[in-house]
Design a protein around this motif. Structure first.
Motif, short mmCIF file in Angstrom:
data_model
loop_
_atom_site.label_atom_id
_atom_site.label_comp_id
_atom_site.label_asym_id
_atom_site.label_seq_id
_atom_site.Cartn_x
_atom_site.Cartn_y
_atom_site.Cartn_z
N UNK A 159 0.83 -1.21 0.00
CA UNK A 159 0.00 0.00 0.00
C UNK A 159 0.87 1.26 0.00
N UNK A 160 2.04 1.18 0.64
CA UNK A 160 2.97 2.32 0.64
C UNK A 160 3.73 2.41 -0.69
N UNK A 161 4.13 1.26 -1.22
CA UNK A 161 4.98 1.26 -2.41
C UNK A 161 4.25 1.46 -3.71
N UNK A 162 2.95 1.22 -3.73
CA UNK A 162 2.21 1.33 -4.98
C UNK A 162 1.50 2.67 -5.15
N UNK A 163 1.90 3.64 -4.37
CA UNK A 163 1.35 4.97 -4.60
C UNK A 163 1.89 5.50 -5.93
N UNK A 164 1.08 6.21 -6.70
CA UNK A 164 1.49 6.63 -8.04
C UNK A 164 2.25 7.95 -8.05
N UNK A 165 2.70 8.40 -6.90
CA UNK A 165 3.22 9.76 -6.78
C UNK A 165 4.48 9.99 -7.62
N UNK A 166 5.38 8.99 -7.69
CA UNK A 166 6.61 9.17 -8.45
C UNK A 166 6.31 9.40 -9.93
N UNK A 417 9.43 5.32 -1.83
CA UNK A 417 9.08 4.14 -2.62
C UNK A 417 10.18 3.09 -2.55
N UNK A 418 11.44 3.52 -2.64
CA UNK A 418 12.56 2.58 -2.56
C UNK A 418 12.52 1.84 -1.22
N UNK A 419 12.23 2.56 -0.13
CA UNK A 419 12.13 1.92 1.18
C UNK A 419 11.00 0.92 1.25
N UNK A 420 9.84 1.28 0.69
CA UNK A 420 8.69 0.38 0.69
C UNK A 420 8.97 -0.88 -0.13
N UNK A 421 9.68 -0.71 -1.24
CA UNK A 421 10.03 -1.87 -2.07
C UNK A 421 10.92 -2.83 -1.29
N UNK A 422 11.82 -2.27 -0.51
CA UNK A 422 12.68 -3.12 0.31
C UNK A 422 11.87 -3.94 1.31
N UNK A 423 10.86 -3.32 1.92
CA UNK A 423 10.02 -4.06 2.86
C UNK A 423 9.25 -5.18 2.17
N UNK A 424 8.79 -4.93 0.94
CA UNK A 424 8.05 -5.96 0.21
C UNK A 424 8.93 -7.15 -0.13
N UNK A 425 10.23 -6.89 -0.33
CA UNK A 425 11.13 -7.96 -0.74
C UNK A 425 11.29 -9.03 0.34
N UNK A 426 11.14 -8.65 1.60
CA UNK A 426 11.37 -9.61 2.69
C UNK A 426 10.38 -10.77 2.64
N UNK A 427 9.05 -10.53 2.65
CA UNK A 427 8.12 -11.67 2.56
C UNK A 427 8.25 -12.43 1.25
N UNK A 428 8.48 -11.70 0.15
CA UNK A 428 8.56 -12.34 -1.16
C UNK A 428 9.72 -13.32 -1.23
#
Length: 463
Positions: A159-166, A417-428
């Motif tokens: 939810x944090x990483x998929x924001x379209x702001x970038x 976004x880079x930080x959120x992507x890092x968090x997503x990588x852990x469960x994946x």
């Protein structure tokens, strides 16, 4: 206040993308490659046959063909991750960052094969017949209740990483600084708000049609825009052909230089790996949600199709962006320029003003397709956390984020976004590593069956 926020986000990104994350993504990619005995590389021709429909008849559960599932996944990666993200990587890590992006992509081929095979293997079908997939369902159905916290972690980070702001922020930058530079009103906050509202209307017209409309739009626009971008990039490299060998030399030299830009060798590796992950998303888990919607009963098939993503996205498109920036020399003159502005300057140096305009058109289209796909990813995370009935409200939340994206600071948005992507990588990555034997067994069964079918067809043809 803004400086304080940026310091917090910088500290957050530094913590997430430290050495443990490098070990998880790079080490995990090495493990998948060796443990799988280079499966996606050995069967790349089979992957292409699947993509073109020569092998799979398109039957089975799911919503999208292999081609449309890959197009939907690529629409989330082919875009500003390739055009602006590469420029940001070069600004932060110098030419050496490109080498580590390449390494991430090569390892990402195997990582995507494992994660996306698992995505189809453990996807969920709700009471209405809708298919839901992603790392959260891989964790939930593959690892069981003890690991539920990992599934929740992915959904919240998503939810944090998929924001379209970038994407929206960079679209505004294209209009304000490249297409109409010097126009005072275009640099005002009033214009940013107006642009955000207009863009939200266009995005709403697509996402209200659901995944199939997103995939249809992506399937039509992504190949066209990516193809035209490649033509421009190759032409720019041809015009500067004498500089290409020197650029490759600088990439390899800088990749292993102990005094590489901004903090030494470890720093440039972190920049390359993190930006590579932002570009091709291998090991992050985003693409798993798109590929999980594929219409197939053979999880291995979609894993093979997904493995083509990093090759197309990073090894081809990102490389072209990086090489154009480096051969035109704009990186050395890029004081104050970052992201898409730097890439724009490179194409303007190669082709003059028409180059900037053509790139602007491609950025416009590719950014929109990424924004459409990010809505789908965010929606899946939202539904996992709050249920199918609450999913309808996410569209309104997402459109409000589109508007905000036009007025936020690029540095803050990109780092967040880079930080959120890092968090997503852990469960994946954790779930894929633990369930890797399941993929190997499925691959062994699938290829044995495939060889039998091919042998049978040959015998029938001979008789």
């Amino acid at each position: 206040m803004q400086n304080m926020i940026e310091e917090w986000i910088n500290a957050f990104v530094g913590f997430i993308w430290g050495k443990p994350m490098l070990i998880l993504l790079v080490g995990g990619g090495v493990f998948f490659t060796l443990y799988g005995k280079f499966t996606p590389f050995r069967y790349m021709a089979h992957s292409i046959k699947l993509l073109t429909g020569k092998v799979d008849d398109g039957s089975g559960h799911g919503d999208l063909s292999h081609r449309k599932a890959l197009a939907a996944a690529l629409s989330g990666t082919l875009g500003l991750g390739n055009i602006a993200g590469v420029a940001l990587a070069l600004s932060a890590g110098g030419p050496g960052a490109v080498f580590w992006m390449w390494l991430t992509a090569l390892l990402g081929v195997s990582t995507k094969f494992y994660t996306c095979t698992l995505g189809v293997m453990y996807r969920h079908k709700d009471a209405n017949g809708n298919v839901h997939g992603g790392p959260m369902y891989t964790v939930r159905h593959g690892l069981g209740p003890k690991f539920k916290w990992l599934a929740v972690m992915f959904a919240i980070a998503g939810l944090m990483g998929f924001v379209p702001s970038f994407q929206i922020n960079q679209l505004g930058a294209v209009v304000q600084t490249q297409l109409f530079p010097g126009v005072a009103w275009l640099e005002s906050s009033a214009f940013s708000w107006a642009l955000g509202i207009v863009l939200a209307v266009f995005v709403g017209m697509v996402i209200w049609g659901g995944l199939k409309r997103v995939a249809d739009v992506a399937g039509a626009l992504v190949p066209l825009m990516a193809g035209s971008y490649m033509v421009m990039a190759i032409a720019a490299l041809a015009l500067n052909a004498e500089r290409v060998p020197g650029v490759f030399q600088s990439i390899f030299a800088s990749a292993f230089s102990p005094d590489a830009m901004f903090g030494g060798l470890i720093s440039v590796i972190i920049v390359g790996v993190s930006r590579g992950a932002f570009s091709n998303e291998a090991g992050i888990g985003t693409e798993v949600m798109a590929h999980s919607a594929a219409k197939t009963n053979e999880p291995v098939r979609e894993g093979l199709v997904a493995s083509l993503g990093p090759i197309i996205d990073t090894l081809i498109v990102c490389s072209c962006t990086a090489l154009v920036i480096l051969v035109t020399g704009v990186l050395d003159q890029a004081e104050g320029m970052q992201g898409v502005s730097l890439t724009m300057a490179a194409f303007k140096a190669a082709f003059g003003a028409p180059g900037a305009w053509l790139l602007a058109a491609q950025v416009l289209v590719l950014s929109f397709t990424t924004v459409f796909t990010f809505w789908y990813y965010g929606y899946k995370c939202f539904v996992y956390l709050f249920g199918e009935q609450a999913g309808q409200y996410y569209k309104y939340l997402y459109l409000s984020l589109v508007v905000l994206g036009a007025v936020l600071s690029l540095d803050v948005v990109f780092l967040f976004l880079i930080g959120a992507y890092g968090l997503m990588a852990v469960p994946t990555m954790v779930s894929a590593l633990l369930l890797a034997p399941k993929v190997n067994q499925a691959a062994k069964t699938y290829f044995a069956s495939h060889r039998y079918r091919e042998s049978h067809r040959s015998q029938v043809a001979d008789s």
